[in-house]
Structure formats: structure tokens, C-alpha cells
Design a protein around this motif. Structure first.
Motif, PDB file in Angstrom:
ATOM      1  N   ILE A  31       0.860  -1.193   0.000  1.00 41.54           N
ATOM      2  CA  ILE A  31       0.000   0.000   0.000  1.00 41.54           C
ATOM      3  C   ILE A  31       0.894   1.241   0.000  1.00 41.54           C
ATOM      4  CG2 ILE A  31      -1.696   1.281   1.391  1.00 41.54           C
ATOM      5  CD1 ILE A  31      -2.701  -1.419   2.421  1.00 41.54           C
ATOM      6  N   PRO A  32       0.588   2.239  -0.843  1.00 44.86           N
ATOM      7  CA  PRO A  32       1.398   3.463  -0.840  1.00 44.86           C
ATOM      8  C   PRO A  32       1.066   4.322   0.385  1.00 44.86           C
ATOM      9  CG  PRO A  32      -0.467   3.713  -2.313  1.00 44.86           C
ATOM     10  CD  PRO A  32      -0.517   2.299  -1.808  1.00 44.86           C
ATOM     11  N   TYR A  33       1.738   5.454   0.518  1.00 41.66           N
ATOM     12  CA  TYR A  33       1.401   6.397   1.605  1.00 41.66           C
ATOM     13  C   TYR A  33      -0.063   6.810   1.459  1.00 41.66           C
ATOM     14  CZ  TYR A  33       0.925  10.653   4.265  1.00 41.66           C
ATOM     15  OH  TYR A  33       0.468  11.601   5.147  1.00 41.66           O
ATOM     16  N   LEU A  34      -0.801   6.798   2.568  1.00 40.58           N
ATOM     17  CA  LEU A  34      -2.224   7.144   2.509  1.00 40.58           C
ATOM     18  C   LEU A  34      -2.527   8.398   3.314  1.00 40.58           C
ATOM     19  CD1 LEU A  34      -3.908   3.635   3.121  1.00 40.58           C
ATOM     20  CD2 LEU A  34      -3.472   4.747   0.924  1.00 40.58           C
ATOM     21  N   GLY A  35      -3.208   9.369   2.677  1.00 44.04           N
ATOM     22  CA  GLY A  35      -3.767  10.514   3.395  1.00 44.04           C
ATOM     23  C   GLY A  35      -5.164  10.153   3.887  1.00 44.04           C
ATOM     24  N   PHE A  36      -5.792  11.072   4.613  1.00 42.02           N
ATOM     25  CA  PHE A  36      -7.127  10.825   5.192  1.00 42.02           C
ATOM     26  C   PHE A  36      -8.142  10.466   4.112  1.00 42.02           C
ATOM     27  CE2 PHE A  36     -11.302  12.627   6.443  1.00 42.02           C
ATOM     28  CZ  PHE A  36     -11.586  11.730   7.451  1.00 42.02           C
ATOM     29  N   GLN A  37      -8.144  11.221   3.009  1.00 39.20           N
ATOM     30  CA  GLN A  37      -9.124  10.953   1.944  1.00 39.20           C
ATOM     31  C   GLN A  37      -8.852   9.615   1.248  1.00 39.20           C
ATOM     32  OE1 GLN A  37      -8.879  14.633  -0.325  1.00 39.20           O
ATOM     33  NE2 GLN A  37     -10.899  15.236   0.433  1.00 39.20           N
ATOM     34  N   ASP A  38      -7.574   9.236   1.166  1.00 35.28           N
ATOM     35  CA  ASP A  38      -7.217   7.947   0.560  1.00 35.28           C
ATOM     36  C   ASP A  38      -7.794   6.791   1.383  1.00 35.28           C
ATOM     37  OD1 ASP A  38      -5.690   9.333  -1.298  1.00 35.28           O
ATOM     38  OD2 ASP A  38      -3.871   9.190  -0.085  1.00 35.28           O
ATOM     39  N   VAL A  39      -7.684   6.906   2.726  1.00 32.76           N
ATOM     40  CA  VAL A  39      -8.227   5.867   3.615  1.00 32.76           C
ATOM     41  C   VAL A  39      -9.736   5.768   3.419  1.00 32.76           C
ATOM     42  CG1 VAL A  39      -8.563   5.168   6.030  1.00 32.76           C
ATOM     43  CG2 VAL A  39      -6.366   6.129   5.313  1.00 32.76           C
ATOM     44  N   GLN A  40     -10.389   6.939   3.290  1.00 33.33           N
ATOM     45  CA  GLN A  40     -11.848   6.930   3.071  1.00 33.33           C
ATOM     46  C   GLN A  40     -12.218   6.249   1.754  1.00 33.33           C
ATOM     47  OE1 GLN A  40     -13.777  10.773   3.816  1.00 33.33           O
ATOM     48  NE2 GLN A  40     -14.289   9.770   5.738  1.00 33.33           N
ATOM     49  N   ARG A  41     -11.447   6.535   0.723  1.00 34.08           N
ATOM     50  CA  ARG A  41     -11.720   5.905  -0.580  1.00 34.08           C
ATOM     51  C   ARG A  41     -11.532   4.384  -0.507  1.00 34.08           C
ATOM     52  NH1 ARG A  41      -8.186   8.273  -5.023  1.00 34.08           N
ATOM     53  NH2 ARG A  41      -9.497   6.983  -6.373  1.00 34.08           N
ATOM     54  N   MET A  42     -10.489   3.967   0.199  1.00 35.35           N
ATOM     55  CA  MET A  42     -10.229   2.537   0.345  1.00 35.35           C
ATOM     56  C   MET A  42     -11.377   1.859   1.110  1.00 35.35           C
ATOM     57  SD  MET A  42      -7.010   0.577   2.128  1.00 35.35           S
ATOM     58  CE  MET A  42      -5.749   1.194   1.044  1.00 35.35           C
ATOM     59  N   ALA A  43     -11.821   2.522   2.194  1.00 35.93           N
ATOM     60  CA  ALA A  43     -12.918   1.965   3.004  1.00 35.93           C
ATOM     61  C   ALA A  43     -14.194   1.847   2.166  1.00 35.93           C
ATOM     62  CB  ALA A  43     -13.152   2.846   4.232  1.00 35.93           C
ATOM     63  N   LYS A  44     -14.497   2.891   1.378  1.00 36.64           N
ATOM     64  CA  LYS A  44     -15.707   2.863   0.529  1.00 36.64           C
ATOM     65  C   LYS A  44     -15.609   1.730  -0.504  1.00 36.64           C
ATOM     66  CE  LYS A  44     -17.060   7.698   1.024  1.00 36.64           C
ATOM     67  NZ  LYS A  44     -16.762   9.062   0.557  1.00 36.64           N
ATOM     68  N   ALA A  45     -14.427   1.574  -1.106  1.00 39.56           N
ATOM     69  CA  ALA A  45     -14.240   0.523  -2.118  1.00 39.56           C
ATOM     70  C   ALA A  45     -14.450  -0.863  -1.497  1.00 39.56           C
ATOM     71  CB  ALA A  45     -12.837   0.619  -2.723  1.00 39.56           C
ATOM     72  N   LEU A  46     -13.956  -1.052  -0.277  1.00 33.50           N
ATOM     73  CA  LEU A  46     -14.117  -2.345   0.404  1.00 33.50           C
ATOM     74  C   LEU A  46     -15.579  -2.623   0.730  1.00 33.50           C
ATOM     75  CD1 LEU A  46     -10.995  -2.109   2.757  1.00 33.50           C
ATOM     76  CD2 LEU A  46     -11.388  -3.937   1.083  1.00 33.50           C
ATOM     77  N   LEU A  47     -16.268  -1.610   1.275  1.00 35.76           N
ATOM     78  CA  LEU A  47     -17.677  -1.802   1.641  1.00 35.76           C
ATOM     79  C   LEU A  47     -18.545  -2.036   0.405  1.00 35.76           C
ATOM     80  CD1 LEU A  47     -17.959   0.885   4.468  1.00 35.76           C
ATOM     81  CD2 LEU A  47     -18.082  -1.602   4.764  1.00 35.76           C
TER      82      LEU A  47
ATOM     83  N   GLY B  55      -9.916   0.490  10.006  1.00 38.83           N
ATOM     84  CA  GLY B  55     -11.023  -0.140  10.729  1.00 38.83           C
ATOM     85  C   GLY B  55     -12.023   0.871  11.242  1.00 38.83           C
ATOM     86  N   GLN B  56     -11.515   1.952  11.826  1.00 41.11           N
ATOM     87  CA  GLN B  56     -12.413   2.991  12.362  1.00 41.11           C
ATOM     88  C   GLN B  56     -13.184   3.695  11.242  1.00 41.11           C
ATOM     89  OE1 GLN B  56      -9.627   5.293  14.677  1.00 41.11           O
ATOM     90  NE2 GLN B  56     -10.098   4.169  16.555  1.00 41.11           N
ATOM     91  N   THR B  57     -12.514   3.920  10.115  1.00 41.64           N
ATOM     92  CA  THR B  57     -13.181   4.572   8.972  1.00 41.64           C
ATOM     93  C   THR B  57     -14.300   3.681   8.430  1.00 41.64           C
ATOM     94  OG1 THR B  57     -11.072   5.632   8.437  1.00 41.64           O
ATOM     95  CG2 THR B  57     -12.773   5.693   6.736  1.00 41.64           C
ATOM     96  N   LEU B  58     -14.015   2.395   8.295  1.00 37.06           N
ATOM     97  CA  LEU B  58     -15.036   1.449   7.842  1.00 37.06           C
ATOM     98  C   LEU B  58     -16.238   1.458   8.788  1.00 37.06           C
ATOM     99  CD1 LEU B  58     -12.635  -1.495   6.911  1.00 37.06           C
ATOM    100  CD2 LEU B  58     -14.253  -0.471   5.300  1.00 37.06           C
ATOM    101  N   LYS B  59     -15.961   1.530  10.091  1.00 39.82           N
ATOM    102  CA  LYS B  59     -17.039   1.492  11.095  1.00 39.82           C
ATOM    103  C   LYS B  59     -17.894   2.755  11.039  1.00 39.82           C
ATOM    104  CE  LYS B  59     -18.881  -1.088  14.203  1.00 39.82           C
ATOM    105  NZ  LYS B  59     -19.490  -2.341  13.810  1.00 39.82           N
ATOM    106  N   VAL B  60     -17.258   3.887  10.805  1.00 41.16           N
ATOM    107  CA  VAL B  60     -18.004   5.150  10.694  1.00 41.16           C
ATOM    108  C   VAL B  60     -18.907   5.108   9.453  1.00 41.16           C
ATOM    109  CG1 VAL B  60     -17.764   7.638  10.205  1.00 41.16           C
ATOM    110  CG2 VAL B  60     -16.359   6.570  11.979  1.00 41.16           C
ATOM    111  N   LEU B  61     -18.366   4.594   8.351  1.00 40.37           N
ATOM    112  CA  LEU B  61     -19.135   4.545   7.099  1.00 40.37           C
ATOM    113  C   LEU B  61     -20.281   3.536   7.169  1.00 40.37           C
ATOM    114  CD1 LEU B  61     -16.237   4.750   4.463  1.00 40.37           C
ATOM    115  CD2 LEU B  61     -17.895   6.528   5.009  1.00 40.37           C
TER     116      LEU B  61
END
Length: 481
Positions: free
Chosen positions: A391-407, A433-439
Motif C-alpha cells: 500500500i502506498p502512503y495514505l492521506g485521510f481521503q485515501d483511507v476513506q476511498r479505500m474503506a468505501k471501495a471495500l464496503l 477499521g475505524q473509517t469502515l465502522k463510521v461509514l
């Protein structure tokens, strides 16, 4: 009042090995400690392993030639726990491994799962010759020896029914192979042959030999068989098995490419070679070809062409490997939901990002679909873990995009409501994990990191420990180069 140290913890591990000939158990204590400085992210590691109790070596209780006596094995284990002064609820990790020909008994899976459910908080049930070879190589010291010297070391673990070989170089698994070679493949009652196992019957038929069950044994005929077994092991180590050797091959051909520098023997047959054990430690006495096989190995010229390294353990190599070498510890900054633990037998499907976020995100949907096809082809809702790597360096928005793609991707699963299990190579488990839970607050999320697995491995995730980590047992059921 005793204050609990969040940076230190001790946990108990059990190893139980139910083999063709013998059953044994060890209890170990692991010391966990935060190895990061006060201002750094916690990094909990196993810093010490101490063997607290070694059981005697028992004859494996069988009901018949095709089934294990499950109740007798359970009584034996409970009795040994009592002698060790512990209760099953004290056990936080470890493995019950069913090995050799015992793994082919009709109630083998029932036995091993029953015991793992009744003998501790999180004991993993495992079977399979490749894994047995890997665990034995760790228990015998071959794995550590390869790491220390950089040599290509083959550990040959020979018990009652099988020879399980694992080859390591500098701590890296190069390959495995298993043969129908062991001490109990011919058994005697006095001078009379009581039993000849099917692979040996096959070999004898191809030789036109008259050896049969119920007949008086001839030591020269038996020695011819054990000499042949030693020759087959030598050819297998050279990756040069002949067609006439194949009745003794169990599963795949030797699959390493490296030339072997040194060999190490473990298992019950190596005990016949080295005699490390106090004779009083064994309650098992045998009438079989074990001692003759050990003599054939020592006398074989081809085998003597390699450097022989003495093992740290002989007959107990597998049980010590199962009790001390199978557990890894996750990162401390993870996201797990305790009520859903432990989780067992999750196949791992890898999603390589190759340090490119867009590429990785585009693979997630397809990866979930492929994982369902591979691991849940009947669409019964069999769960799996996604292993996100590179995984490359992730910013906050990158983590959100990853979480959305997984869900979004798990909506295609037969049972999208089951736990979403993510294993990460990098240190992103808590934030993802926390981002996925919020979404999606209703989705069960288990997100762990700092675990090295491979595509096709199976993992078991134990209960949350006080140091906020989970024990993870990785089972390499298929071999990957």
C-alpha cells in the motif's frame, strides 16, 4: 492492588500432537512486551518463550485401525493439564496438530476440532503433511539453523507413518515433500508380522516379495525394505525420485530448487538415532521397524554425503513447534470487535496495490468476486480475509476511498453482513477499521496488521489480549514459491 502493565503480558500456549504412534503435549509461557519507545506507536512482540510442562510420550489411543478414540485422547489431555496445574481456560493460543497416518483416520477432523474447542481459549486445529513438516522443522531447530548459517537445510521428520520434509534457507521456506516412510508401516507381534501398510504392500508386490501379514518375519527381508526407504529419502532430497519410488510419495513431488547443504532428522525415528529422551518419559513401547529404519538411515552412503546436524529435539519436535512456533502477534493499533473472536480457518486472498492507490482500488471489487469463486464456490457464506499489500502512503481521503471501495465490494458476497476481515502488511489497521465502522456502523469489522501471510494461507485470529493485540496462527496449507 496490583496495577496491570499495559506494555507487558504473559500468556500460556499449548501444543498437542496426535501422531501415528504417539501423542504428546507441551505447555509454554510467552512473554509479550512493547518494544517501541514511549513516544512511538506500541509494538508488542513475543520476547521470551519458556516450556513449563512436557507430557510423557503416550501411545496414540485408537478405537480401531480406522478411527481414533476421541474420548481417550480428551481424557489424556485433561489429565496432563491437571498435572501441569492449569485449566483449559488458561490457554490463550497454540495448536492441536494431527499428524502422520492418524490424519487419514475417518474421525480425524472431528477429533482435532473437538479438542481445539475443549482444550483452551484459542487452540487451532491443524492437519496436513506440508504444515506438519514446517512445524517440525521449527521445533527441531532446522529453521533457526538455516537462519543462523544461511545454509539450505532439510529437516526430515520421521514418525510412525510418514516422513515430512521441509527445506529452509536463511529462514525462508524453499519447499516440502512427504513420504510414506515410518516406523509403524510394518508391525510385529513377537516374530510374526501383524500388519503391513498399503504403500509397503504395493512396493513388495512390485518386487515379487513373499512377505505377508501372519507370517514369521525375516530380518534380512525387513532390512531390505528399510534400506529401500533410506534410498528413497536420499533420492527425494536430490529431487530425483524414480518411478519405483512413487508408491511411497504422499502428495506432490519435492518442490524446492536449491541444492541441500545439510540434513537434520527429527521425529520418533530420530530418537532411535540420537536417544535424547529419558526412557521413563515414554509410556509407549513398540514392535515395529523403527530401529531398523534408523540403522538404515545411519548406514546409507548417499545420506552420509550430506552434513548431518544434530536436532535440538527428536520425538518432540512437532509438538514443540505446535506449542511455541505457530503463534504470531498482531500490531497493537488494530480494530477488532471482541464478541466476534476467535475466528478460525479464514482463507487469505491477496490484493497487491504495487504502491499505486488507483491500481489497488480498481482491484478490490474483482478480488472479492474471485475470492468468493475460489473459497465459496457453492455460495454458502464461507468467509475469507482480504490481505492488502504494498500500500502506498495514505492521506485521510485515501483511507476513506479505500474503506468505501471495500464496503462496496463486499456487497457481492453471498452473506455481506458477515465480518469483514482485513489483514494489512502496513500499519493502517486502526485508521482503516475505524473509517469502515463510521461509514457502516452495522458492519462487523476486524482489521489487523503487522502479520506476514501469503495468498492461499489460512489464518485463525484469537481473543483480544490485555496488551490490545490478538494472537494469530497462520497455516500454510499449500506451498508457494
Amino acid at each position: 492492588m496490583k496495577r496491570y502493565d499495559l506494555d507487558r503480558e504473559e500468556i500460556l500456549s499449548a501444543g498437542i500432537d496426535i501422531g501415528t504412534s504417539t501423542t504428546k503435549m507441551v505447555i509454554s509461557k510467552f512473554s509479550l512486551m512493547n518494544m517501541a519507545g514511549g513516544t512511538h506507536m506500541p509494538r508488542i512482540e513475543i520476547i521470551d518463550k519458556e516450556i513449563l510442562y512436557r507430557s510423557p510420550i503416550f501411545r496414540t489411543p485408537l478405537q480401531s485401525s480406522t478411527s481414533i478414540d476421541i474420548e481417550a485422547v480428551e481424557r489424556l489431555v485433561i489429565e496432563e493439564y491437571k498435572k501441569a496445574g492449569i485449566s483449559p481456560s488458561d490457554i490463550k493460543t497454540g495448536a492441536v496438530i494431527i499428524t502422520g497416518e492418524t490424519a487419514t483416520k475417518k474421525n480425524a477432523q472431528e477429533m482435532v476440532h473437538h479438542l481445539s474447542d475443549h482444550a483452551g481459549d484459542f487452540l487451532v486445529a491443524t492437519a496436513g503433511p506440508d504444515l506438519e513438516g514446517i512445524i517440525a522443522a521449527k521445533g527441531s531447530g532446522a529453521y533457526e539453523y538455516s537462519k543462523k548459517t544461511g545454509k539450505v537445510v532439510a529437516n526430515i521428520d520421521i514418525g510412525g507413518g510418514t516422513a515430512n520434509v521441509a527445506v529452509y534457507q536463511s529462514g525462508r521456506l524453499c519447499g516440502t515433500c512427504t513420504l510414506h516412510i515410518g516406523g509403524r508401516l510394518i508391525e510385529f507381534k513377537g516374530d510374526t508380522i501383524q500388519r503391513i501398510s498399503p504403500p509397503i504392500v504395493h512396493v513388495l508386490q512390485s518386487w515379487g516379495e513373499p512377505l505377508r501379514e501372519g507370517e514369521v518375519s525375516s530380518s534380512s527381508e525387513i532390512k531390505k525394505i528399510t534400506n529401500f526407504m533410506a534410498e528413497v529419502i536420499a533420492r527425494m532430497l536430490d529431487r530425483n525420485l524414480l518411478d519405483t519410488d512413487l508408491p511411497l510419495l504422499l502428495g506432490h513431488q519435492p518442490n524446492w530448487t536449491e541444492r541441500i547443504d545439510a540434513i537434520m532428522f527429527s521425529g520418533g525415528i530420530s530418537e532411535c538415532i540420537y536417544q535424547y529422551e529419558n526412557p521413563k518419559a515414554s509410556e509407549a513401547q513398540y514392535d515395529d521397524i523403527g530401529k531398523m529404519l534408523a540403522a538404515s538411515l545411519k548406514e546409507n552412503e548417499e545420506l552420509n554425503g550430506w552434513e548431518w546436524v544434530n536436532p535440538e529435539e527428536t520425538v518432540r519436535a512437532t509438538v514443540l513447534g505446535a506449542g511455541t512456533q505457530t503463534t504470531e502477534i498482531s500490531g497493537a493499533t488494530i480494530h477488532v470487535e471482541s464478541r466476534d473472536l476467535p475466528l478460525r480457518n479464514l482463507p487469505v486472498y491477496q490484493v497487491p496495490f504495487v504502491h499505486d492507490l488507483e491500481k489497488g482500488l480498481s482491484l478490490i471489487h474483482e478480488a472479492v468476486e474471485k475470492a468468493v469463486k475460489v473459497y465459496d464456490s457453492q455460495r454458502e457464506g464461507i468467509n475469507f480475509a482480504l490481505y492488502l499489500t504494498q500500500i502506498p502512503y495514505l492521506g485521510f481521503q485515501d483511507v476513506q476511498r479505500m474503506a468505501k471501495a471495500l464496503l462496496d465490494a463486499i456487497k457481492t458476497k453471498p452473506n455481506p453482513g458477515q465480518a469483514l476481515v482485513i489483514v494489512l502488511e502496513s500499519d493502517h489497521a486502526k485508521v482503516l477499521g475505524q473509517t469502515l465502522k463510521v461509514l457502516n456502523p452495522t458492519q462487523t469489522i476486524l482489521c489487523i496488521d503487522q502479520i506476514n501471510v501469503e495468498h492461499g494461507d489460512y489464518i485463525d485470529i484469537g481473543n483480544l489480549l490485555q496488551t490490545s493485540v490478538v494472537p494469530v496462527v497462520i497455516k500454510t496449507l499449500t506451498f508457494h514459491h
